[in-house]
Design an enzyme around this catalytic site. Structure first.
Site, mmCIF file in Angstrom:
data_model
loop_
_atom_site.group_PDB
_atom_site.id
_atom_site.type_symbol
_atom_site.label_atom_id
_atom_site.label_comp_id
_atom_site.label_asym_id
_atom_site.label_seq_id
_atom_site.Cartn_x
_atom_site.Cartn_y
_atom_site.Cartn_z
ATOM 1 N N CYS A 142 7.052 13.447 35.664
ATOM 2 C CA CYS A 142 7.705 14.435 36.539
ATOM 3 C C CYS A 142 9.079 13.937 37.000
ATOM 4 C CB CYS A 142 6.795 14.788 37.713
ATOM 5 S SG CYS A 142 7.294 16.333 38.538
ATOM 6 N N LYS A 163 9.881 27.556 42.406
ATOM 7 C CA LYS A 163 9.075 26.407 41.992
ATOM 8 C C LYS A 163 8.225 26.725 40.766
ATOM 9 C CE LYS A 163 5.707 23.178 44.003
ATOM 10 N NZ LYS A 163 4.904 22.897 45.224
ATOM 11 N N SER A 192 4.357 21.080 38.835
ATOM 12 C CA SER A 192 4.665 21.330 40.233
ATOM 13 C C SER A 192 6.038 20.732 40.510
ATOM 14 C CB SER A 192 3.602 20.693 41.141
ATOM 15 O OG SER A 192 3.913 20.891 42.494
ATOM 16 N N HIS A 235 2.098 17.096 35.046
ATOM 17 C CA HIS A 235 1.161 16.182 35.700
ATOM 18 C C HIS A 235 -0.214 16.276 35.048
ATOM 19 C CE1 HIS A 235 3.569 14.891 39.202
ATOM 20 N NE2 HIS A 235 4.073 16.114 39.197
ATOM 21 N N GLU A 237 -2.195 14.028 34.823
ATOM 22 C CA GLU A 237 -3.105 13.166 35.587
ATOM 23 C C GLU A 237 -3.760 13.873 36.766
ATOM 24 O OE1 GLU A 237 0.607 12.932 38.051
ATOM 25 O OE2 GLU A 237 0.111 13.154 35.927
ATOM 26 N N ARG A 249 -1.808 23.473 51.659
ATOM 27 C CA ARG A 249 -0.953 22.724 52.582
ATOM 28 C C ARG A 249 0.345 23.481 52.857
ATOM 29 N NH1 ARG A 249 1.928 18.155 49.598
ATOM 30 N NH2 ARG A 249 3.164 19.996 49.038
#
Length: 305
Positions: A142, A163, A192, A235, A237, A249
């Site tokens: 990233c 985004k 992200s 990502h 992972e 969040r």
């Protein structure tokens, strides 16, 4: 074979509940094996979560890996107990005299800043220079992927209108490469991020090879120096609930947060995520360790150049 991890690392107990075999340092020293040395520069705010995510993937290899965690002297994390950092992490200055078979540099929550404005950019430049001669193969994830492409090859990043958030289908452009061994024609990758790199900039650079891309997410994997560097803009992972936690969040503090794309079952958060990327994540990390670290690194680790 299991991973060799520092004694009492929280990820050990967390992963044992998933029936993942990990071995602490005390037990590992009884085995007469030259483990592969992997160092992780963890720039993510929630260190323990990222440690667990990466160790989960690395544990799928039959090779023994010895994991080290690197931190920056020029940055103090705010979301991880200082006791954890002192117990399990070492400054770059302490590790720079060593050589490593593999390295992973994570993303960081600074992507909307110019690289030169990041407070720890000078130290990152030193680490980038060091990695080229002290590590057999490095994964840049990233923000680290964008930073590495910029520092090594002059590839700029560009702000996105909104985004890039969700799970996006990717296509392997060179499916016969060992990094894609066992892959299907397409695979999914979580993203992200607020910025992107452009295909044209990368394609124009003779030292870079675009490995995978998606219609919605753009370039997702780039290789350089025959696999000594891999730049991954997403990502793989991520755990199944990572995007969900990020969405909830942000939704609690802002009104303009969009739901992650292609993630929730029937686009309904209450139904939970539909996990579509874990199999290929395990394959990619296993292939990286096998074909680009284990089969390329010298037996005498000091011979890495």
């Amino acid at each position: 074979m299991p991973l060799r991890l520092p004694d009492r690392l929280p990820a050990i107990e967390l992963l044992k509940h998933e029936n993942i075999f990990v071995m602490d340092h005390s037990r590992a020293t009884t085995q007469d094996i030259r483990p592969l040395k992997i160092v992780i520069l963890n720039l993510m705010p929630l260190k323990i979560t990222t440690e667990t995510d990466l160790i989960r993937l690395l544990s799928n290899t039959p090779l023994q890996l010895e994991i080290y965690f690197m931190k920056l002297k020029s940055h103090t994390p705010k979301n991880t107990p200082i006791e954890h950092m002192m117990m399990f992490y070492k400054d770059f200055a302490e590790l720079r005299r060593q050589k490593f078979d593999g390295m992973i540099i994570t993303g960081a929550p600074v992507e909307q800043m110019a690289f030169e404005e990041v407070t720890y950019w000078d130290e990152m430049r030193q680490i980038f220079d060091w990695a080229k001669t002290h590590v057999t193969s490095t994964l840049y994830i990233c923000w680290a992927a964008q930073a590495g492409l910029y520092y090594y090859y002059g590839i700029p990043k560009y702000p996105l209108e909104k985004k890039k958030f969700g799970i996006f289908e990717q296509r392997a452009l060179l499916p016969t490469l060992p990094i894609f061994r066992g892959f299907d024609d397409t695979f999914c990758m979580p993203h992200s991020r607020h910025t992107e790199v452009h295909r044209a900039d990368i394609a124009a650079h003779g030292e870079l090879t675009i490995l995978a891309e998606g219609e919605e997410s753009g370039v997702s994997m780039v290789m350089a120096r025959g696999g000594r560097e891999f730049f991954i803009t997403g990502h793989l992972e991520y755990a199944p609930d990572t995007l969900d936690r990020e969405y909830r969040r942000d939704k609690d503090v802002r009104d303009d947060v969009e739901m992650p794309q292609n993630y929730y079952r029937d686009d309904r958060p209450e139904l939970g995520p539909r996990v579509t990327w874990r199999a290929h994540a395990n394959l990619l990390y296993n292939n990286w360790i096998n074909y680009y670290v284990y089969q390329e690194t010298p037996y005498n680790i000091d011979d890495i150049r």
